[in-house]
Write a protein that holds these residues in place. Structure first.
Motif, mmCIF file in Angstrom:
data_model
loop_
_atom_site.group_PDB
_atom_site.id
_atom_site.type_symbol
_atom_site.label_atom_id
_atom_site.label_comp_id
_atom_site.label_asym_id
_atom_site.label_seq_id
_atom_site.Cartn_x
_atom_site.Cartn_y
_atom_site.Cartn_z
ATOM 1 N N VAL A 44 0.893 -1.310 0.001
ATOM 2 C CA VAL A 44 0.042 0.104 0.135
ATOM 3 C C VAL A 44 0.901 1.403 -0.026
ATOM 4 O O VAL A 44 2.088 1.315 0.355
ATOM 5 N N GLY A 45 0.343 2.244 -0.432
ATOM 6 C CA GLY A 45 0.910 3.771 -0.159
ATOM 7 C C GLY A 45 0.855 4.371 1.076
ATOM 8 O O GLY A 45 -0.113 4.090 1.773
ATOM 9 N N SER A 46 1.813 4.882 1.537
ATOM 10 C CA SER A 46 1.828 5.739 2.725
ATOM 11 C C SER A 46 1.969 7.092 2.458
ATOM 12 O O SER A 46 2.890 7.469 1.809
ATOM 13 N N VAL A 47 1.673 8.106 3.530
ATOM 14 C CA VAL A 47 1.938 9.506 3.227
ATOM 15 C C VAL A 47 3.331 9.813 3.691
ATOM 16 O O VAL A 47 3.559 10.709 2.926
ATOM 17 N N SER A 48 3.659 9.111 4.569
ATOM 18 C CA SER A 48 5.195 9.208 4.966
ATOM 19 C C SER A 48 5.585 8.136 6.006
ATOM 20 O O SER A 48 4.608 7.681 6.610
ATOM 21 N N LEU A 49 6.842 7.812 5.942
ATOM 22 C CA LEU A 49 7.555 6.697 6.718
ATOM 23 C C LEU A 49 8.389 7.186 7.414
ATOM 24 O O LEU A 49 9.111 8.533 7.663
ATOM 25 N N PRO A 50 8.898 6.360 8.606
ATOM 26 C CA PRO A 50 9.866 6.615 9.631
ATOM 27 C C PRO A 50 10.921 7.093 9.077
ATOM 28 O O PRO A 50 11.616 6.412 8.155
ATOM 29 N N LEU A 51 11.663 8.109 9.411
ATOM 30 C CA LEU A 51 12.863 8.788 9.146
ATOM 31 C C LEU A 51 12.978 9.227 7.686
ATOM 32 O O LEU A 51 14.029 9.436 7.047
ATOM 33 N N GLY A 52 11.942 9.230 6.945
ATOM 34 C CA GLY A 52 11.667 9.663 5.768
ATOM 35 C C GLY A 52 11.758 8.609 4.702
ATOM 36 O O GLY A 52 12.153 8.877 3.400
#
Lengths: 156, 156, 156
Positions: free
Chosen positions: B133-141
């Motif tokens: 799936v897509g994520s708007v933002s993730l840990p540490l970029g």
């Protein structure tokens, strides 16, 4: 005809042939008495039935129907893998990802399209835990993706 | 040298030392014959190799390489926890989160970077179910995060 | 009083009555020695304690407190389902979804609100694997949603 297939027929639900696995993943994997099902999308015979985020492009009601279709495709994959849907002892968990505009907060009602269908088919055994969340975008642009874990009897 | 480590070597893959657990979570937890692996990120020796969303900052091809690196880091964590990668009987499930611009719908091709690598290493036993799936933002970029569930033989 | 409830009391944590299940899903489902818990939200007595994304609306610190509240609600659901929290042998996995502005990359610190609380209560047995990711929007507008898998002893 199996008990669960009879129930599906009585509701007018026709399980599609599941799409052939693409790439390196498989539709279903069984470990012990759990069957894990890959994220399902609202596709019928290769055609995607709901594309785009909720609610700007797809209404919550149509998205719930799309979630129901994901669950139907999950059952189709399970029938192919288990051989008989009557081997399903219960639905354990759904992960529901809803393509969402920022500010859309109605993911539970969308996910109910899948959850209520599964309870309709399996009765109490169909009641499951669930995580429903918004996603900025999903594979092929689909409106909703549903992954499932089910409990099944082991092959005799 | 174990069979799986020999296979990794033959492909030129060098498993890194997994980073020490930070905070309250652990890299791997084993229950019965399943080993659960924390969400892995594309990091080598403390350096993040892919940062930012697809496709505006990172190409789908580079994101697929980053997903492969997540899988490598997952194997490194499993080697540390299980002692021997030959205890892995199969890969059960991947959860793949891809940092995505709105409208990016190529998460499956990104996730294939991890999926195809695992099949290359484990053969048929490496085929798994997957939710991408897509994520708007993730840990540490990071561009991609991959969590894994594997089936393993119990400690004798 | 059970050992875990005594520990909760010593920390001033009062488990709420879990909300009655809405719709077709259930708060907890047990299969063998695993209990799966539905995605929990930061709600107390019907009131949502943290709404909106991090960091534009809710600070990372407040979001971590909200994640802790999700974990508390998960324990409340488990107490109702298992009858006794002392049946929990360990925490296996958390899935943590953080409502995030594009560019927010501090999901791990938010998730620590849940992870550190569980280790405080369960000690080493509380250490778990985790996937923490950003979400464009969550049910009812909550800031964070946490799903849990725990290992439990079977009913005697």
């Amino acid at each position: 005809m199996s008990r669960i297939e009879a129930k599906l027929s009585s509701l007018g639900v026709d399980l599609p042939d599941p799409p052939a696995p693409v790439a390196a993943y498989v539709p279903v994997r069984v470990v012990g008495d759990l069957a894990y099902v890959s994220g399902q999308i609202p596709m019928i015979r290769g055609k995607i039935m709901a594309k785009g985020p909720v609610p700007s492009i797809v209404s919550p009601e149509d998205a719930a129907q799309a979630a129901r279709l994901c669950a139907i495709n999950g059952l189709a994959a399970l029938r192919q893998s288990l051989g008989d849907l009557d081997r399903i002892k219960g639905i354990v968990r759904l992960g529901v990802f809803v393509a969402s505009d920022a500010g859309f907060t109605g993911q539970p009602a969308v996910a109910n399209g899948a959850s209520e269908f599964l309870v309709e088919i399996f009765g109490e055994a169909g009641r499951h835990v669930r995580a429903a969340v918004g996603s900025v975008s999903l594979p092929l642009g689909v409106t909703v993706e549903v992954e499932m874990t089910v409990e099944c009897s082991q092959v005799p």
